[in-house]
Design an enzyme around this catalytic site. Structure first.
Site, PDB file in Angstrom:
ATOM      1  N   GLU A   1      -7.023  11.262  -8.130  1.00 18.58           N
ATOM      2  CA  GLU A   1      -8.105  10.646  -7.371  1.00 18.58           C
ATOM      3  C   GLU A   1      -9.343  11.537  -7.408  1.00 18.58           C
ATOM      4  O   GLU A   1      -9.478  12.459  -6.577  1.00 18.58           O
ATOM      5  CB  GLU A   1      -7.680  10.457  -5.913  1.00 18.58           C
ATOM      6  CG  GLU A   1      -6.492   9.565  -5.727  1.00 18.58           C
ATOM      7  CD  GLU A   1      -6.540   8.834  -4.393  1.00 18.58           C
ATOM      8  OE1 GLU A   1      -6.465   7.602  -4.413  1.00 18.58           O
ATOM      9  OE2 GLU A   1      -6.679   9.483  -3.345  1.00 18.58           O
TER      10      GLU A   1
ATOM     11  N   SER B   1     -11.952   3.841  -5.645  1.00 19.65           N
ATOM     12  CA  SER B   1     -12.722   2.597  -5.714  1.00 19.65           C
ATOM     13  C   SER B   1     -12.141   1.563  -6.688  1.00 19.65           C
ATOM     14  O   SER B   1     -12.892   0.844  -7.347  1.00 19.65           O
ATOM     15  CB  SER B   1     -14.191   2.898  -6.055  1.00 19.65           C
ATOM     16  OG  SER B   1     -14.777   3.688  -5.038  1.00 19.65           O
TER      17      SER B   1
ATOM     18  N   HIS C   1      -3.969  14.107   0.353  1.00 16.11           N
ATOM     19  CA  HIS C   1      -5.118  13.235   0.092  1.00 16.11           C
ATOM     20  C   HIS C   1      -6.395  14.055   0.257  1.00 16.11           C
ATOM     21  O   HIS C   1      -6.472  14.939   1.123  1.00 16.11           O
ATOM     22  CB  HIS C   1      -5.101  12.052   1.081  1.00 16.11           C
ATOM     23  CG  HIS C   1      -6.101  11.003   0.724  1.00 16.11           C
ATOM     24  ND1 HIS C   1      -7.438  11.119   1.036  1.00 16.11           N
ATOM     25  CD2 HIS C   1      -5.965   9.829   0.056  1.00 16.11           C
ATOM     26  CE1 HIS C   1      -8.073  10.045   0.563  1.00 16.11           C
ATOM     27  NE2 HIS C   1      -7.202   9.251  -0.029  1.00 16.11           N
TER      28      HIS C   1
ATOM     29  N   GLY D   1     -13.945   5.847  -2.105  1.00 12.33           N
ATOM     30  CA  GLY D   1     -14.757   5.189  -1.077  1.00 12.33           C
ATOM     31  C   GLY D   1     -16.238   5.156  -1.386  1.00 12.33           C
ATOM     32  O   GLY D   1     -17.063   4.874  -0.520  1.00 12.33           O
TER      33      GLY D   1
ATOM     34  N   GLU E   1      -9.119  13.470   1.623  1.00 12.51           N
ATOM     35  CA  GLU E   1      -9.700  13.455   2.975  1.00 12.51           C
ATOM     36  C   GLU E   1      -8.971  14.457   3.870  1.00 12.51           C
ATOM     37  O   GLU E   1      -9.579  15.087   4.737  1.00 12.51           O
ATOM     38  CB  GLU E   1      -9.625  12.035   3.562  1.00 12.51           C
ATOM     39  CG  GLU E   1     -10.677  11.132   2.916  1.00 12.51           C
ATOM     40  CD  GLU E   1     -10.311   9.654   2.896  1.00 12.51           C
ATOM     41  OE1 GLU E   1      -9.424   9.235   3.646  1.00 12.51           O
ATOM     42  OE2 GLU E   1     -10.938   8.921   2.104  1.00 12.51           O
TER      43      GLU E   1
ATOM     44  N   GLY F   1      -7.620   2.392  -1.616  1.00 17.43           N
ATOM     45  CA  GLY F   1      -8.045   2.520  -0.222  1.00 17.43           C
ATOM     46  C   GLY F   1      -8.705   1.235   0.262  1.00 17.43           C
ATOM     47  O   GLY F   1      -8.035   0.275   0.656  1.00 17.43           O
ATOM     48  N   GLY F   2     -10.015   1.206   0.212  1.00 20.02           N
ATOM     49  CA  GLY F   2     -10.809   0.092   0.756  1.00 20.02           C
ATOM     50  C   GLY F   2     -10.285  -1.286   0.379  1.00 20.02           C
ATOM     51  O   GLY F   2     -10.102  -2.158   1.247  1.00 20.02           O
TER      52      GLY F   2
ATOM     53  N   ASN G   1      -3.559   2.467   0.615  1.00 18.67           N
ATOM     54  CA  ASN G   1      -3.736   3.518   1.624  1.00 18.67           C
ATOM     55  C   ASN G   1      -4.680   2.947   2.676  1.00 18.67           C
ATOM     56  O   ASN G   1      -5.885   2.868   2.440  1.00 18.67           O
ATOM     57  CB  ASN G   1      -4.322   4.771   0.970  1.00 18.67           C
ATOM     58  CG  ASN G   1      -4.719   5.814   2.006  1.00 18.67           C
ATOM     59  OD1 ASN G   1      -4.286   5.758   3.153  1.00 18.67           O
ATOM     60  ND2 ASN G   1      -5.549   6.768   1.587  1.00 18.67           N
ATOM     61  N   TRP G   2      -4.112   2.555   3.794  1.00 17.20           N
ATOM     62  CA  TRP G   2      -4.938   1.907   4.828  1.00 17.20           C
ATOM     63  C   TRP G   2      -5.792   2.894   5.612  1.00 17.20           C
ATOM     64  O   TRP G   2      -6.617   2.491   6.419  1.00 17.20           O
ATOM     65  CB  TRP G   2      -4.031   1.116   5.783  1.00 17.20           C
ATOM     66  CG  TRP G   2      -3.553  -0.186   5.223  1.00 17.20           C
ATOM     67  CD1 TRP G   2      -3.923  -0.752   4.028  1.00 17.20           C
ATOM     68  CD2 TRP G   2      -2.621  -1.097   5.829  1.00 17.20           C
ATOM     69  NE1 TRP G   2      -3.275  -1.947   3.863  1.00 17.20           N
ATOM     70  CE2 TRP G   2      -2.472  -2.195   4.947  1.00 17.20           C
ATOM     71  CE3 TRP G   2      -1.899  -1.095   7.023  1.00 17.20           C
ATOM     72  CZ2 TRP G   2      -1.637  -3.276   5.227  1.00 17.20           C
ATOM     73  CZ3 TRP G   2      -1.064  -2.157   7.300  1.00 17.20           C
ATOM     74  CH2 TRP G   2      -0.937  -3.245   6.415  1.00 17.20           C
ATOM     75  N   LYS G   3      -5.549   4.175   5.457  1.00 16.70           N
ATOM     76  CA  LYS G   3      -6.281   5.202   6.219  1.00 16.70           C
ATOM     77  C   LYS G   3      -6.204   4.877   7.710  1.00 16.70           C
ATOM     78  O   LYS G   3      -5.182   4.392   8.179  1.00 16.70           O
ATOM     79  CB  LYS G   3      -7.717   5.316   5.720  1.00 16.70           C
ATOM     80  CG  LYS G   3      -7.804   5.372   4.197  1.00 16.70           C
ATOM     81  CD  LYS G   3      -9.146   5.774   3.689  1.00 16.70           C
ATOM     82  CE  LYS G   3      -9.184   5.627   2.188  1.00 16.70           C
ATOM     83  NZ  LYS G   3     -10.217   6.382   1.543  1.00 16.70           N
TER      84      LYS G   3
HETATM   85  C1  PEP Z   1      -7.895   6.430  -1.363  1.00 17.66           C
HETATM   86  O1  PEP Z   1      -8.137   6.536  -0.170  1.00 17.66           O
HETATM   87  O2  PEP Z   1      -6.876   6.956  -1.826  1.00 17.66           O
HETATM   88  C2  PEP Z   1      -8.824   5.671  -2.204  1.00 17.66           C
HETATM   89  C3  PEP Z   1      -8.656   5.679  -3.496  1.00 17.66           C
HETATM   90  O3  PEP Z   1      -9.819   4.993  -1.545  1.00 17.66           O
HETATM   91  P1  PEP Z   1     -10.839   3.915  -2.193  1.00 17.66           P
HETATM   92  O4  PEP Z   1     -10.005   2.969  -3.007  1.00 17.66           O
HETATM   93  O5  PEP Z   1     -11.477   3.260  -1.011  1.00 17.66           O
HETATM   94  O6  PEP Z   1     -11.793   4.675  -3.045  1.00 17.66           O
END
Ligand code: PEP
Length: 251
Positions: free
Chosen positions: A168, A214, A96, A174, A98, A235-236, A10-12
């Site tokens: 999640e 994470s 999501h 994050g 966010e 994500g990250g 997930n590049w956001k």
């Molecule tokens: C996400 O955005 O779905 C996510 C899991 O982010 P991160 O891996 O950065 O926690």
């Protein structure tokens, strides 16, 4: 039936078109080598066209990060499933945390989006997860069950093979804090129980459920070893090609 392992990035709100294309080029051979794993990149709308071009004739699948439930109309700034389907988008993240937190998405809008995604042959990746406060109050199971129940309202059992659930925990996204593999596995098993209650034992056994929060190359192995966890939504760590490849190699 063995459930497929899915690694989704997930590049956001990150990555310009040239970065997206370079990333995909760098990932192509690995995706070919690990074709038993479904590798998905959920990219910003502005990258979709470029990413789809770069991913043509590769094993890499492209997803969007959101969509509106209506097919068209006066919804300035929105994109519909009807618009995503013809350009070749295959997946779409829905709900999501966010988007739930900053863009007022609710269980109800999540359900409407899931229905619309299916209508346009998109495969929804439905995100569910509890806050730290809810976890500390012992509410995780009831919150997750509620989110799952509402997301799947009026969804037929035969559609479940098109759907992925991503568990999640919000406190792990994050933040560098991951749920322990045991915590993730336990909560995902609650999700399977809820799916069993809503549908059937077979459905609970077959539905694909990822963990997200994470995930990186240091913690991925332990998570992937758990029986209920079918890969990760990342994500990250999905912004760094080398790190993303290391995670794929741990599946
Ligand atoms: C996400 O955005 O779905 C996510 C899991 O982010 P991160 O891996 O950065 O926690």
């Amino acid at each position: 039936m063995e459930r497929k392992k899915i690694i989704a990035g997930n590049w956001k709100m990150n990555m310009l078109p040239d970065e997206a294309m370079q990333f995909i080029q760098g990932l192509t051979n690995i995706a070919e080598k690990h074709s038993e794993i479904e590798i998905i990149l959920c990219v910003p709308y502005t990258d979709l066209f470029y990413a789809l071009m770069a991913a043509q004739n590769t094993k890499i699948k492209i997803g969007a990060q959101n969509m509106h439930w209506e097919e068209k109309g006066a919804f300035t700034g929105e994109i519909s499933g009807k618009m995503l389907e013809p350009i070749g988008v295959e997946y779409v993240i829905i709900g999501h945390s966010e988007r739930r937190a900053y863009f007022a998405e609710t269980d109800e809008t999540v359900n409407k989006k899931v229905k619309s995604a299916l209508k346009y042959n998109l495969k929804p990746i439905i995100c569910v997860g509890e806050t730290l406060e809810q976890r500390l109050k012992g509410e995780t199971d009831s919150i997750i069950r509620r989110q799952v129940k509402n997301a799947f309202e009026q969804i037929e059992e035969e559609d479940l093979k098109q759907i992925i659930i991503a568990y999640e925990p919000i406190w792990a996204i994050g933040t560098g804090k991951t749920a322990t593999a045991q915590e993730a596995d336990d909560t995902i098993s609650i999700i399977r129980q809820e799916i069993q209650q809503l549908y059937s034992k077979e459905a609970a056994k077959n539905i694909i459920i990822q963990y997200g929060g994470s995930v990186n190359s240091k913690n991925a192995k332990e998570l992937f070893e758990k029986q209920n966890i079918d890969g990760a939504l990342i994500g990250g760590a999905s912004l760094n090609l080398e790190e993303f490849i290391r995670i794929i190699q741990l599946v």
